[in-house]
Structure formats: structure tokens, C-alpha cells
Scaffold this motif. Structure first.
Motif, mmCIF file in Angstrom:
data_model
loop_
_atom_site.group_PDB
_atom_site.id
_atom_site.type_symbol
_atom_site.label_atom_id
_atom_site.label_comp_id
_atom_site.label_asym_id
_atom_site.label_seq_id
_atom_site.Cartn_x
_atom_site.Cartn_y
_atom_site.Cartn_z
ATOM 1 N N CYS A 14 0.935 -1.140 0.093
ATOM 2 C CA CYS A 14 -0.168 0.112 0.098
ATOM 3 C C CYS A 14 0.837 1.309 -0.045
ATOM 4 C CB CYS A 14 -0.892 0.028 1.244
ATOM 5 S SG CYS A 14 -2.164 -1.280 1.228
ATOM 6 N N ARG A 15 0.383 2.280 -0.699
ATOM 7 C CA ARG A 15 0.893 3.673 -0.583
ATOM 8 C C ARG A 15 -0.071 4.358 -0.099
ATOM 9 N NH1 ARG A 15 2.823 1.673 -5.646
ATOM 10 N NH2 ARG A 15 4.934 1.320 -5.855
ATOM 11 N N LYS A 16 0.518 5.533 0.495
ATOM 12 C CA LYS A 16 -0.376 6.637 1.139
ATOM 13 C C LYS A 16 -0.927 7.468 -0.276
ATOM 14 C CE LYS A 16 -0.806 10.290 4.324
ATOM 15 N NZ LYS A 16 -0.065 11.190 5.416
ATOM 16 N N CYS A 17 -2.083 7.564 -0.374
ATOM 17 C CA CYS A 17 -2.716 8.296 -1.618
ATOM 18 C C CYS A 17 -2.507 9.686 -1.430
ATOM 19 C CB CYS A 17 -4.300 7.979 -1.773
ATOM 20 S SG CYS A 17 -5.065 9.187 -3.020
ATOM 21 N N ALA A 18 -2.007 10.622 -2.499
ATOM 22 C CA ALA A 18 -1.457 11.993 -2.262
ATOM 23 C C ALA A 18 -2.835 12.786 -2.046
ATOM 24 C CB ALA A 18 -0.664 12.439 -3.571
ATOM 25 N N LEU A 19 -3.995 12.329 -2.597
ATOM 26 C CA LEU A 19 -5.213 13.331 -2.499
ATOM 27 C C LEU A 19 -5.963 12.991 -1.473
ATOM 28 C CD1 LEU A 19 -6.105 13.172 -6.365
ATOM 29 C CD2 LEU A 19 -4.908 14.899 -4.981
ATOM 30 N N SER A 20 -6.371 11.660 -1.036
ATOM 31 C CA SER A 20 -6.897 11.311 0.272
ATOM 32 C C SER A 20 -6.245 11.339 1.548
ATOM 33 C CB SER A 20 -8.097 10.227 0.010
ATOM 34 O OG SER A 20 -7.124 9.029 -0.121
ATOM 35 N N GLY A 21 -4.899 10.818 1.393
ATOM 36 C CA GLY A 21 -4.238 10.658 2.513
ATOM 37 C C GLY A 21 -4.182 9.347 3.119
ATOM 38 N N GLN A 22 -5.087 8.372 2.554
ATOM 39 C CA GLN A 22 -5.277 7.110 2.916
ATOM 40 C C GLN A 22 -4.272 6.151 2.661
ATOM 41 O OE1 GLN A 22 -9.409 6.438 2.133
ATOM 42 N NE2 GLN A 22 -10.356 7.671 3.757
ATOM 43 N N SER A 23 -4.093 5.095 3.346
ATOM 44 C CA SER A 23 -3.189 4.015 2.683
ATOM 45 C C SER A 23 -3.982 3.172 2.026
ATOM 46 C CB SER A 23 -2.287 3.180 3.773
ATOM 47 O OG SER A 23 -1.581 4.257 4.679
ATOM 48 N N LYS A 24 -3.867 2.979 0.615
ATOM 49 C CA LYS A 24 -4.551 2.299 -0.277
ATOM 50 C C LYS A 24 -3.597 1.508 -1.300
ATOM 51 C CE LYS A 24 -8.912 3.794 1.018
ATOM 52 N NZ LYS A 24 -10.064 2.878 1.127
ATOM 53 N N SER A 25 -4.136 0.655 -1.983
ATOM 54 C CA SER A 25 -3.643 0.218 -3.056
ATOM 55 C C SER A 25 -3.440 1.273 -4.377
ATOM 56 C CB SER A 25 -4.256 -1.111 -3.625
ATOM 57 O OG SER A 25 -3.373 -1.395 -4.725
ATOM 58 N N CYS A 26 -2.376 1.982 -4.276
ATOM 59 C CA CYS A 26 -2.343 3.109 -5.261
ATOM 60 C C CYS A 26 -1.503 2.701 -6.306
ATOM 61 C CB CYS A 26 -1.707 4.351 -4.546
ATOM 62 S SG CYS A 26 -3.110 4.768 -3.147
ATOM 63 N N LYS A 27 -1.974 2.137 -7.323
ATOM 64 C CA LYS A 27 -1.193 1.737 -8.651
ATOM 65 C C LYS A 27 -1.324 2.925 -9.638
ATOM 66 C CE LYS A 27 -5.113 -0.936 -10.209
ATOM 67 N NZ LYS A 27 -5.328 -2.194 -10.874
ATOM 68 N N HIS A 28 -2.204 3.975 -9.540
ATOM 69 C CA HIS A 28 -2.303 5.072 -10.486
ATOM 70 C C HIS A 28 -1.259 6.151 -9.923
ATOM 71 C CE1 HIS A 28 -5.746 2.998 -12.279
ATOM 72 N NE2 HIS A 28 -5.855 2.651 -10.980
ATOM 73 N N ARG A 29 -0.752 6.792 -11.174
ATOM 74 C CA ARG A 29 0.160 7.980 -10.774
ATOM 75 C C ARG A 29 -0.633 9.166 -11.433
ATOM 76 N NH1 ARG A 29 6.173 6.905 -12.416
ATOM 77 N NH2 ARG A 29 4.995 6.689 -14.113
ATOM 78 N N ILE A 30 -0.322 10.432 -10.925
ATOM 79 C CA ILE A 30 -0.711 11.759 -11.645
ATOM 80 C C ILE A 30 0.328 12.601 -11.605
ATOM 81 C CG2 ILE A 30 -1.794 12.516 -9.321
ATOM 82 C CD1 ILE A 30 -3.884 13.757 -11.217
ATOM 83 N N LYS A 31 0.607 13.445 -12.536
ATOM 84 C CA LYS A 31 1.505 14.263 -12.517
ATOM 85 C C LYS A 31 0.787 15.815 -12.511
ATOM 86 C CE LYS A 31 5.314 15.735 -15.389
ATOM 87 N NZ LYS A 31 6.268 15.285 -16.529
ATOM 88 N N LEU A 32 1.247 16.652 -11.745
ATOM 89 C CA LEU A 32 0.606 17.911 -11.833
ATOM 90 C C LEU A 32 1.464 18.854 -12.155
ATOM 91 C CD1 LEU A 32 -0.666 17.549 -7.912
ATOM 92 C CD2 LEU A 32 -1.818 17.089 -10.079
ATOM 93 N N GLY A 33 0.897 19.848 -13.137
ATOM 94 C CA GLY A 33 1.600 21.054 -13.737
ATOM 95 C C GLY A 33 2.898 20.640 -14.412
ATOM 96 N N ASP A 34 3.803 21.358 -14.364
ATOM 97 C CA ASP A 34 4.932 21.101 -14.877
ATOM 98 C C ASP A 34 5.861 20.621 -14.126
ATOM 99 O OD1 ASP A 34 4.270 22.654 -17.035
ATOM 100 O OD2 ASP A 34 5.049 24.338 -16.282
ATOM 101 N N SER A 35 5.583 20.018 -12.746
ATOM 102 C CA SER A 35 6.462 19.153 -12.026
ATOM 103 C C SER A 35 6.994 17.999 -12.671
ATOM 104 C CB SER A 35 5.635 18.865 -10.668
ATOM 105 O OG SER A 35 6.368 18.171 -9.800
ATOM 106 N N SER A 36 8.195 17.621 -12.530
ATOM 107 C CA SER A 36 8.775 16.501 -13.010
ATOM 108 C C SER A 36 8.176 15.071 -12.029
ATOM 109 C CB SER A 36 10.156 16.528 -12.972
ATOM 110 O OG SER A 36 10.624 16.794 -11.959
ATOM 111 N N SER A 37 7.717 15.473 -10.871
ATOM 112 C CA SER A 37 7.557 14.268 -9.959
ATOM 113 C C SER A 37 5.982 13.831 -10.120
ATOM 114 C CB SER A 37 7.808 14.564 -8.623
ATOM 115 O OG SER A 37 7.007 15.660 -8.190
#
Length: 73
Positions: A14-37
Motif C-alpha cells: 500500500c502507498r499513501k494516496c496523495a489526494l485522500s491521505g489514506q493508505s490504499k493500493s495506489c497503482k495509479h500516478r498523476i503528474k501535476l503541472g510542470d512538476s517532474s514528480s
């Protein structure tokens, strides 16, 4: 990483979801703006983001006249 119990025989990481803050099975990723992370998000948060994007696409189609209102009578 935390280990979450999927069922009695299988474990998933499990990873901590960047949006909800909950520890879930987070297999999806999102890139915000011009950030490289990238940020891991839960399936529920991904579903909500895609729903909002689909809604705005639908509104844009209406504004462009690509969709017409059907007469129910």
C-alpha cells in the motif's frame, strides 16, 4: 510501504494516496503541472478525477453544438 491484507493468502503493498491521505493500493500516478514528480493516487480518487474530466468534456460538447437536446414528447 505498508503491507495491506488483500485476502487471507495474498498481500499487496500500500502507498499513501496523495489526494485522500489514506493508505490504499495506489497503482495509479498523476503528474501535476510542470512538476517532474508523480504522485500515487487511489482508484477512487482516479475515478473521481476522470468523472470530472468527462463532465467538462460533455459541457464543452454542448457549448460547441455537438450534442442536441432530444425531445422527450
Amino acid at each position: 510501504y505498508q503491507i495491506c491484507l488483500l485476502n487471507h493468502a495474498n498481500f499487496i503493498f500500500c502507498r499513501k494516496c496523495a489526494l485522500s491521505g489514506q493508505s490504499k493500493s495506489c497503482k495509479h500516478r498523476i503528474k501535476l503541472g510542470d512538476s517532474s514528480s508523480y504522485y500515487y493516487i487511489s482508484p477512487f480518487c482516479r475515478y473521481r478525477i476522470t468523472s470530472v474530466c468527462n463532465f467538462f468534456t460533455y459541457i464543452r460538447y454542448i457549448q460547441q453544438g455537438l450534442l442536441k437536446q432530444q425531445d422527450g414528447e
